[in-house]
Design an enzyme around this catalytic site. Structure first.
Site, PDB file in Angstrom:
ATOM      1  N   ARG A 295       0.820  -1.232   0.000  1.00 54.23           N
ATOM      2  CA  ARG A 295       0.000   0.000   0.000  1.00 54.23           C
ATOM      3  C   ARG A 295       0.848   1.274   0.000  1.00 54.23           C
ATOM      4  O   ARG A 295       0.390   2.315   0.421  1.00 54.23           O
ATOM      5  CB  ARG A 295      -0.980   0.026   1.171  1.00 54.23           C
TER       6      ARG A 295
ATOM      7  N   LYS B  53       1.948  11.573 -10.543  1.00 48.87           N
ATOM      8  CA  LYS B  53       1.006  10.735 -11.303  1.00 48.87           C
ATOM      9  C   LYS B  53       1.746   9.452 -11.669  1.00 48.87           C
ATOM     10  O   LYS B  53       2.768   9.503 -12.362  1.00 48.87           O
ATOM     11  CB  LYS B  53       0.552  11.432 -12.585  1.00 48.87           C
TER      12      LYS B  53
ATOM     13  N   GLU C 215       6.626  20.125 -24.289  1.00 44.34           N
ATOM     14  CA  GLU C 215       6.096  20.300 -22.925  1.00 44.34           C
ATOM     15  C   GLU C 215       6.692  21.553 -22.270  1.00 44.34           C
ATOM     16  O   GLU C 215       6.032  22.226 -21.482  1.00 44.34           O
ATOM     17  CB  GLU C 215       6.390  19.066 -22.065  1.00 44.34           C
TER      18      GLU C 215
ATOM     19  N   LYS D   8       5.571  23.422 -12.974  1.00 41.81           N
ATOM     20  CA  LYS D   8       4.844  22.196 -12.634  1.00 41.81           C
ATOM     21  C   LYS D   8       4.750  22.034 -11.117  1.00 41.81           C
ATOM     22  O   LYS D   8       3.708  21.650 -10.579  1.00 41.81           O
ATOM     23  CB  LYS D   8       5.512  20.976 -13.284  1.00 41.81           C
TER      24      LYS D   8
ATOM     25  N   GLU E 158      -5.603  16.930  -9.157  1.00 40.97           N
ATOM     26  CA  GLU E 158      -6.291  17.485 -10.329  1.00 40.97           C
ATOM     27  C   GLU E 158      -7.765  17.800 -10.064  1.00 40.97           C
ATOM     28  O   GLU E 158      -8.648  17.392 -10.811  1.00 40.97           O
ATOM     29  CB  GLU E 158      -6.142  16.525 -11.520  1.00 40.97           C
TER      30      GLU E 158
ATOM     31  N   ARG F 172      -4.619  21.912 -11.643  1.00 41.78           N
ATOM     32  CA  ARG F 172      -3.691  21.017 -12.365  1.00 41.78           C
ATOM     33  C   ARG F 172      -4.110  20.800 -13.816  1.00 41.78           C
ATOM     34  O   ARG F 172      -3.274  20.476 -14.671  1.00 41.78           O
ATOM     35  CB  ARG F 172      -3.563  19.675 -11.625  1.00 41.78           C
TER      36      ARG F 172
ATOM     37  N   ASN G 138      -2.733  20.359 -18.883  1.00 43.62           N
ATOM     38  CA  ASN G 138      -3.255  19.616 -20.041  1.00 43.62           C
ATOM     39  C   ASN G 138      -3.450  20.503 -21.259  1.00 43.62           C
ATOM     40  O   ASN G 138      -4.129  20.110 -22.213  1.00 43.62           O
ATOM     41  CB  ASN G 138      -4.586  18.952 -19.686  1.00 43.62           C
TER      42      ASN G 138
ATOM     43  N   HIS H  99      -3.468  19.113 -24.759  1.00 42.54           N
ATOM     44  CA  HIS H  99      -3.571  17.660 -24.611  1.00 42.54           C
ATOM     45  C   HIS H  99      -4.915  17.086 -25.062  1.00 42.54           C
ATOM     46  O   HIS H  99      -4.993  15.894 -25.351  1.00 42.54           O
ATOM     47  CB  HIS H  99      -3.310  17.246 -23.159  1.00 42.54           C
TER      48      HIS H  99
ATOM     49  N   HIS I 164      -4.101  14.277 -27.317  1.00 36.51           N
ATOM     50  CA  HIS I 164      -4.363  12.866 -27.015  1.00 36.51           C
ATOM     51  C   HIS I 164      -5.151  12.205 -28.150  1.00 36.51           C
ATOM     52  O   HIS I 164      -4.922  11.034 -28.469  1.00 36.51           O
ATOM     53  CB  HIS I 164      -5.164  12.733 -25.704  1.00 36.51           C
TER      54      HIS I 164
ATOM     55  N   HIS J 208       4.600  11.725 -27.734  1.00 35.87           N
ATOM     56  CA  HIS J 208       3.561  12.478 -27.020  1.00 35.87           C
ATOM     57  C   HIS J 208       3.709  13.991 -27.285  1.00 35.87           C
ATOM     58  O   HIS J 208       2.739  14.684 -27.582  1.00 35.87           O
ATOM     59  CB  HIS J 208       3.683  12.150 -25.529  1.00 35.87           C
TER      60      HIS J 208
HETATM   61  N1  GLY Z   1       1.148  15.644 -17.403  1.00 31.56           N
HETATM   62  C1  GLY Z   1       0.126  16.389 -16.792  1.00 31.56           C
HETATM   63  C2  GLY Z   1       0.115  16.276 -15.298  1.00 31.56           C
HETATM   64  O1  GLY Z   1       1.054  15.802 -14.714  1.00 31.56           O
HETATM   65  O2  GLY Z   1      -0.861  16.635 -14.692  1.00 31.56           O
END
Ligand code: GLY
Length: 367
Positions: free
Chosen positions: A120, A142, A184, A234, A244, A248, A252, A255, A259, A271
């Site tokens: 966990r 993430k 990015e 970031k 998010e 956050r 995107n 994106h 995407h 990407h």
């Molecule tokens: N790549 C977008 C984020 O980390 O939220």
């Protein structure tokens, strides 16, 4: 250039992103005194570096193991995660032990996911080796894997104990990978830091012709500053909104359309390449919605073009692109939601734009 710089990501357990060279002596402070065993995970293509990290940990007093992963996105599967759990179980990894992920975004996503799920949650450190990994994937907690249902649909928010961005890794990257990472970087410029855009504009020809073996000291300093500034953006965003809930989402930018392009290209594009054309689409959308000036749209095109990134897309696949955008994580029911700009460093949300607007923006990026 040789003095490392540091960006602290705030949150429940703050951590540092260190940017510089020869950073492995930073590991003990990040792993903490209680970790005895450390599993270093890396893809086959980075065996030399992975084993060097393991050897350095042994020298620094840890019982360190090396675990080789398949290359690229192939490694981000439930099966590979299960293989990792099995080896951790066999070696008796406890809650105080730790994982180090060395590689691009796919590796740090997987290593972080294994760390998030083993017992966990155990500590982990990311050592990103691509520009996109340094400025995006490895920072912000993430973690995740791909499944048959889609990319990154299974995962956890599980911040690392630290991130080591050793710029030396960029020396062997090819131009396409540097450009994809720069997409990015440019994104963080457009959403938050105009100085990034100035710096990239000034050095675009040299960045486009990237050759790590012959790059000048000045170019290395520019890259170091771009990584630092992008990480700062970031860190500020994820420090405020790890999971998010709102802010956050600005990360995107580019994106939603990006995407959809990635999917349409069966993930054969980098990407960052898809994000580049995605930013142009979303800038055109903002212009058509009366929010953004034509000049800033043109700035998107000229900057991304100068880096050799795609700014147009094929004209014959609007329906599948629209269908893919409807599956975007930001969509709410049938309502499409985009991050767009009102100006440089002024991101806002655009909810449920008219279908005619969406299609007109597509026409504007079509070739
Ligand atoms: N790549 C977008 C984020 O980390 O939220």
């Amino acid at each position: 250039m040789t003095t490392p710089t540091r960006v602290t990501v705030s949150g429940a357990t703050p951590y540092d992103v260190v940017i510089g060279r020869d950073l492995l002596t930073e590991l003990p402070a990040m792993l903490g005194a209680s970790a005895q065993r450390v599993m270093v995970m890396f893809p086959w293509a980075l065996q030399e570096l992975g084993h060097a990290v393991q050897a350095s940990l042994v020298e620094q007093g840890y019982e360190a193991y090396a675990y080789e992963l398949p290359d690229a996105e192939v490694q981000k599967t439930a099966q590979v995660a299960a293989d990792c759990w099995q080896i951790l179980g066999k070696l008796g990894f406890t809650r105080s032990d730790a994982i180090v992920g060395v590689g691009g975004g796919a590796t740090t996503d997987l290593a972080g996911f294994v760390a998030a799920t083993w017992l966990r949650g155990v500590k982990w450190v990311a050592i990103p080796t691509t520009l996109a990994g340094m400025v995006d994937a490895a920072v912000g907690g993430k973690t995740g894997i791909n499944t048959e249902e889609g990319k990154n649909l299974v995962g956890a928010f599980w911040p690392p104990q630290g991130v080591l961005c050793d710029l030396t890794a960029l020396a062997t990257l090819d131009r396409r990978d540097i450009a994809a990472g720069l997409a990015e970087v440019v994104k963080t410029g457009f959403i938050s830091d105009a100085a990034i855009l100035d710096l990239v504009t000034e050095h675009a020809p040299a960045l486009r012709d990237w050759d790590g073996a012959s790059a000048s000291g000045e170019l290395w300093s520019v890259l170091a500053e771009l990584v630092h500034r992008s990480v700062l953006v970031k860190a500020t965003v994820v420090g405020e909104d790890l999971t998010e809930q709102g802010l956050r989402e600005i990360l995107n930018y580019g994106h939603t359309f990006g995407h959809a392009v990635e999917r349409q290209e069966l993930y054969q594009w980098r990407h960052g390449e898809a994000v580049a054309v995605g930013m142009v689409y979303e800038a055109e959308l903002a212009y058509l919605a009366g929010k953004l000036s034509k000049e800033i749209v043109a700035q998107h095109r000229s900057l991304l073009d100068a880096l050799g990134l795609p700014t147009t897309y094929r004209a014959d696949c609007w329906e599948p692109l629209l269908a893919a955008m409807r599956r975007d994580k930001k969509a709410r029911g049938n309502l499409l939601r985009f991050v767009i700009l009102e100006d440089v460093a002024k991101p806002i949300r655009l909810e449920g734009p008219e279908p005619t607007l969406l299609e007109a923006a597509y026409a504007a990026v079509s070739r």
